[in-house]
Design a protein around this motif. Sequence first.
Motif, PDB file in Angstrom:
ATOM      1  N   ASN A  81      31.850  -3.143  23.105  1.00 20.59           N
ATOM      2  CA  ASN A  81      31.541  -4.549  23.067  1.00 20.59           C
ATOM      3  C   ASN A  81      30.302  -4.494  22.074  1.00 20.59           C
ATOM      4  O   ASN A  81      29.243  -4.578  22.459  1.00 20.59           O
ATOM      5  CB  ASN A  81      30.934  -5.080  24.455  1.00 20.59           C
ATOM      6  CG  ASN A  81      30.413  -6.606  24.192  1.00 20.59           C
ATOM      7  OD1 ASN A  81      30.481  -7.095  23.182  1.00 20.59           O
ATOM      8  ND2 ASN A  81      29.713  -6.738  25.301  1.00 20.59           N
ATOM      9  N   TRP A  88      28.735  -6.333  20.333  1.00 20.78           N
ATOM     10  CA  TRP A  88      27.967  -7.605  20.394  1.00 20.78           C
ATOM     11  C   TRP A  88      26.556  -7.057  20.933  1.00 20.78           C
ATOM     12  O   TRP A  88      25.638  -7.511  20.547  1.00 20.78           O
ATOM     13  CB  TRP A  88      28.499  -8.802  20.841  1.00 20.78           C
ATOM     14  CG  TRP A  88      27.582  -9.888  20.641  1.00 20.78           C
ATOM     15  CD1 TRP A  88      26.631 -10.328  21.616  1.00 20.78           C
ATOM     16  CD2 TRP A  88      27.711 -10.732  19.520  1.00 20.78           C
ATOM     17  NE1 TRP A  88      26.061 -11.411  21.000  1.00 20.78           N
ATOM     18  CE2 TRP A  88      26.523 -11.589  19.732  1.00 20.78           C
ATOM     19  CE3 TRP A  88      28.256 -10.855  18.296  1.00 20.78           C
ATOM     20  CZ2 TRP A  88      26.323 -12.801  18.809  1.00 20.78           C
ATOM     21  CZ3 TRP A  88      28.064 -12.019  17.541  1.00 20.78           C
ATOM     22  CH2 TRP A  88      27.066 -12.877  17.645  1.00 20.78           C
ATOM     23  N   ARG A 106      26.520  -7.637  14.529  1.00 20.24           N
ATOM     24  CA  ARG A 106      27.124  -9.134  14.893  1.00 20.24           C
ATOM     25  C   ARG A 106      27.427  -9.860  13.532  1.00 20.24           C
ATOM     26  O   ARG A 106      28.192 -10.620  13.431  1.00 20.24           O
ATOM     27  CB  ARG A 106      25.693  -9.620  15.267  1.00 20.24           C
ATOM     28  CG  ARG A 106      25.558  -9.429  16.691  1.00 20.24           C
ATOM     29  CD  ARG A 106      24.398  -9.862  17.554  1.00 20.24           C
ATOM     30  NE  ARG A 106      24.185  -9.312  18.985  1.00 20.24           N
ATOM     31  CZ  ARG A 106      23.219  -9.654  19.522  1.00 20.24           C
ATOM     32  NH1 ARG A 106      22.330 -10.182  19.126  1.00 20.24           N
ATOM     33  NH2 ARG A 106      23.117  -8.885  20.679  1.00 20.24           N
ATOM     34  N   LEU A 109      31.120  -8.621  13.078  1.00 15.58           N
ATOM     35  CA  LEU A 109      32.113  -9.031  13.943  1.00 15.58           C
ATOM     36  C   LEU A 109      32.214 -10.725  13.413  1.00 15.58           C
ATOM     37  O   LEU A 109      33.425 -11.126  13.583  1.00 15.58           O
ATOM     38  CB  LEU A 109      31.350  -8.934  15.465  1.00 15.58           C
ATOM     39  CG  LEU A 109      31.570  -7.706  16.012  1.00 15.58           C
ATOM     40  CD1 LEU A 109      30.751  -7.766  17.361  1.00 15.58           C
ATOM     41  CD2 LEU A 109      32.661  -7.183  16.012  1.00 15.58           C
ATOM     42  N   VAL A 154      40.281  -6.564  20.716  1.00 12.35           N
ATOM     43  CA  VAL A 154      39.459  -5.923  21.589  1.00 12.35           C
ATOM     44  C   VAL A 154      40.307  -5.587  22.914  1.00 12.35           C
ATOM     45  O   VAL A 154      40.913  -6.407  23.352  1.00 12.35           O
ATOM     46  CB  VAL A 154      38.230  -6.863  22.090  1.00 12.35           C
ATOM     47  CG1 VAL A 154      37.445  -6.452  23.153  1.00 12.35           C
ATOM     48  CG2 VAL A 154      37.577  -7.180  20.802  1.00 12.35           C
ATOM     49  N   GLU A 212      31.476 -10.406  24.948  1.00 12.10           N
ATOM     50  CA  GLU A 212      30.910 -11.617  23.815  1.00 12.10           C
ATOM     51  C   GLU A 212      31.985 -10.954  22.755  1.00 12.10           C
ATOM     52  O   GLU A 212      32.218 -11.913  21.835  1.00 12.10           O
ATOM     53  CB  GLU A 212      29.617 -11.115  23.696  1.00 12.10           C
ATOM     54  CG  GLU A 212      28.575 -11.710  24.549  1.00 12.10           C
ATOM     55  CD  GLU A 212      28.475 -10.612  25.795  1.00 12.10           C
ATOM     56  OE1 GLU A 212      29.148  -9.582  25.843  1.00 12.10           O
ATOM     57  OE2 GLU A 212      27.859 -11.135  27.120  1.00 12.10           O
ATOM     58  N   THR A 213      32.214  -9.539  22.364  1.00 14.11           N
ATOM     59  CA  THR A 213      33.060  -9.441  21.319  1.00 14.11           C
ATOM     60  C   THR A 213      34.498  -9.837  21.831  1.00 14.11           C
ATOM     61  O   THR A 213      35.173 -10.237  20.692  1.00 14.11           O
ATOM     62  CB  THR A 213      33.085  -7.868  21.038  1.00 14.11           C
ATOM     63  OG1 THR A 213      31.676  -7.222  20.920  1.00 14.11           O
ATOM     64  CG2 THR A 213      33.791  -7.527  19.697  1.00 14.11           C
ATOM     65  N   ALA A 266      37.470 -12.327  19.385  1.00 11.98           N
ATOM     66  CA  ALA A 266      38.466 -11.845  19.138  1.00 11.98           C
ATOM     67  C   ALA A 266      39.904 -12.642  18.782  1.00 11.98           C
ATOM     68  O   ALA A 266      39.846 -13.496  19.446  1.00 11.98           O
ATOM     69  CB  ALA A 266      38.916 -10.742  20.043  1.00 11.98           C
ATOM     70  N   HIS A 291      42.819 -10.321  22.619  1.00  8.50           N
ATOM     71  CA  HIS A 291      41.889  -9.796  23.421  1.00  8.50           C
ATOM     72  C   HIS A 291      42.971  -9.123  24.393  1.00  8.50           C
ATOM     73  O   HIS A 291      43.680  -9.950  25.347  1.00  8.50           O
ATOM     74  CB  HIS A 291      40.956 -10.543  24.427  1.00  8.50           C
ATOM     75  CG  HIS A 291      40.087  -9.994  25.420  1.00  8.50           C
ATOM     76  ND1 HIS A 291      39.693 -10.751  26.464  1.00  8.50           N
ATOM     77  CD2 HIS A 291      40.042  -8.577  25.772  1.00  8.50           C
ATOM     78  CE1 HIS A 291      39.087  -9.789  27.398  1.00  8.50           C
ATOM     79  NE2 HIS A 291      39.267  -8.565  26.876  1.00  8.50           N
TER      80      HIS A 291
END
Length: 754
Positions: free
Chosen positions: A173, A175, A184, A187, A200, A207-208, A212, A215
């Motif tokens: 992650n 982030w 950040r 991303l 991801v 948070e990432t 996405a 996911h």
Amino acid sequence: MDASDWQPTACILCECNCGLEVRLGGEGGRHLVRTRGDRRHPVSRGYACEKAHRLDFYQHGRDRVLAPLRRRADGSFETLDWPTAIREVAERLARVRDTHGGASIFYYGGGGQANHLPGAYATATRAALGSRYRSNALAQEKTGEMWVSHRMFGASTRADFEHCDVALFLGKNPWHSHSIPRARVTLKELARDPGRTLVVVDPRRSETAELADIHLQVRPGGDAWLLAALGAVLVREDLVAHDFLRAHATGLEPVLAALRAVDIAAACERAGLDEALVRRTAGVLGRARALASFEDLGVQMGPNSTLVSYLHRLLIALTGSFGKPGSHFVPTTLVPFTGGAGKGKSPVAGATLVGGLVPCNVLAEEILCDHPARYRAMIVEAANPAHSLADSARLRAALASLDTLVVIDVALTETARLADYVLPAATQLEKAEASFFNFEFPRNAFHLRPRLLPPPEGPLSEAEIHARLGAALGAVDEATLAPLREAASRGRAAYAEAFMTRVMPDPRLMSQASTILYRTLGPTLPEPLREGAVLYGLALRAASKHGASLARAGFGGTPLEAAGALFDALLARPSGVVFAVDEWSQCFERIGTPDGRIHLDLPDLLETLGALCASPAEVRDAAFPFVLSAGERRSFTANTILRDPGWRLADAAGALRLSPADAAALGVETGGRVRLTTRRGSAVVTVEVSGTMQPGHVSLPNGLGLHYPTDAGEATTGVAPNELTAVEDRDPFVGTPWHKHVPARLEPVAPGEA
Ligand code: SF4
């Protein structure tokens, strides 16, 4: 505001080590009153996340150690003067060496984030003692990846997320855990661009994952099945980069056969994922122009972690994602901080040493035994294993049983509390310091940061501590140092010649090179940069090994000239220096396998893949129906150098996150409490109900459960994750712990129950 008020330094809270500028003020001018990203830093270019802005909490911890400490017979500490402390520590360790051999003296640590010079200076003390075995946090996390990477590529690889069209994060992650420059910003750029795809893999909607395109919310512990399925789809749909593999790889056929044998539907079922989504993702990866990927602790501290690292690297190789912009590379390093070869065994458990590191999870058993080769003494430097290694209770017992435990640190950590001697170190702002995690490409940078503040009366830099220990151990004497000092007074060329003729041909003196450089070249440097002396030796090494890359960065000429120019630049540019400029084709020259090709076929891991696919459905212990991820990175978690709980602006208690469905079943709401029990321990925890969690999965943050002085005595905030983890839960190849997959149960807590 005067621009000169801002002084360059770096953030010390994650491996990115973003360049910062700070303004000092407050009492004695010793407080960091303002902080901002440093635009002149060649990598971070002004970027900094929220964590950097409260570093004053690190500099002014209440549990700072200000004088050497010695344990009394009653268990309390008494203060010592430095000459006594150095003499006694040297005598105690020399006695252990002379009685049991130097190999019985274990070294742990060597520096935290952005604090890597101590490890360089400690090599001298370790050599003087004949200390052979060592470890650090890498052996908790990264050794599986290092081992696989070196077997396949003969090198460690990193990825170029700035120029990829597909980014894949596995158990990562960024982030909050960063690891890539300007995380950040990168991303958000990936998420905004319709021509790029962000993938991801995470059991939590992190948070990432929120940003996405895809996911894959894998079942906790299901990553190996997912990667097996992705590889199988690549092979079945012939999304394999045949030209790349013909040119650069060997051992393809056994890999293709193994992946063809994977039952894709069954693997997706075990991963807890929709097969159509997995197939679509494989198509995205296989058709990428440039795929960049990163695996991290979410998969490296879980079941099948080394197999996951292998399948991940197969994915990189099968898609030809190496040696071109936006893919994977091997950077030029100024400091060869670690290797990945699995050479040697630990003396008691016979565990494989990867990069020379003993797996942290065997440390306690290599002390708590009557084996003649057990560790009898330990030096712990800038690390806190009593808190950060699995099964803290057992490790505490092991540390307490040692003949001698010496801790070199800034604060009275959980480990320092167990020590026979504590040698107080300067903070990272009170000495010159640097990070050896320089992983950029094609332009790689190094940042030697000058000291911002003189240390208070008492603490010394690690360079000074090791130089004094070396002298007390008789490793270096004045007769050796005097001619080098004299040469240094005549200039860099005279010094280089003296160093090369007097030190380099003598292996005994070379083992003391770091402290010799500090004692002889150091005094010629400006005082705020003195601890940087060791970098001269490292610049010499880099100039002879990577001459062309250094020349492209402006450091050309003979190796001696290049090293001198680079060293001067490191001293003169306090925001960092681009020391190497590479070409993408060099990646292939840096494949370090004997034949210079990527080795796809690792028979032991292909066999493990076969066994994985043949294994029956997952059986969970009914007594522990939850999977606990212990040690999640959040907005206000960091490594444990930030000990003051006051630094956290959010999530003060370090809440246990759980899904709304689980919360409803337990009858608990955010702010409520539950009892969390594992096979190893139990704790009452505050709860945060979070829609980001899937049912059956709970998480605790890292870095909590530290003992910290308060006006009322001492307080412990949150749960120390390793009071709940077990050393037996570890990877069978390299011994990394399964902190992200701890079987657990939750029970409601009655009002008033402690
Ligand atoms: S925590 Fe990491 S990303 Fe954030 S400012 Fe510090 S070094 Fe940079």
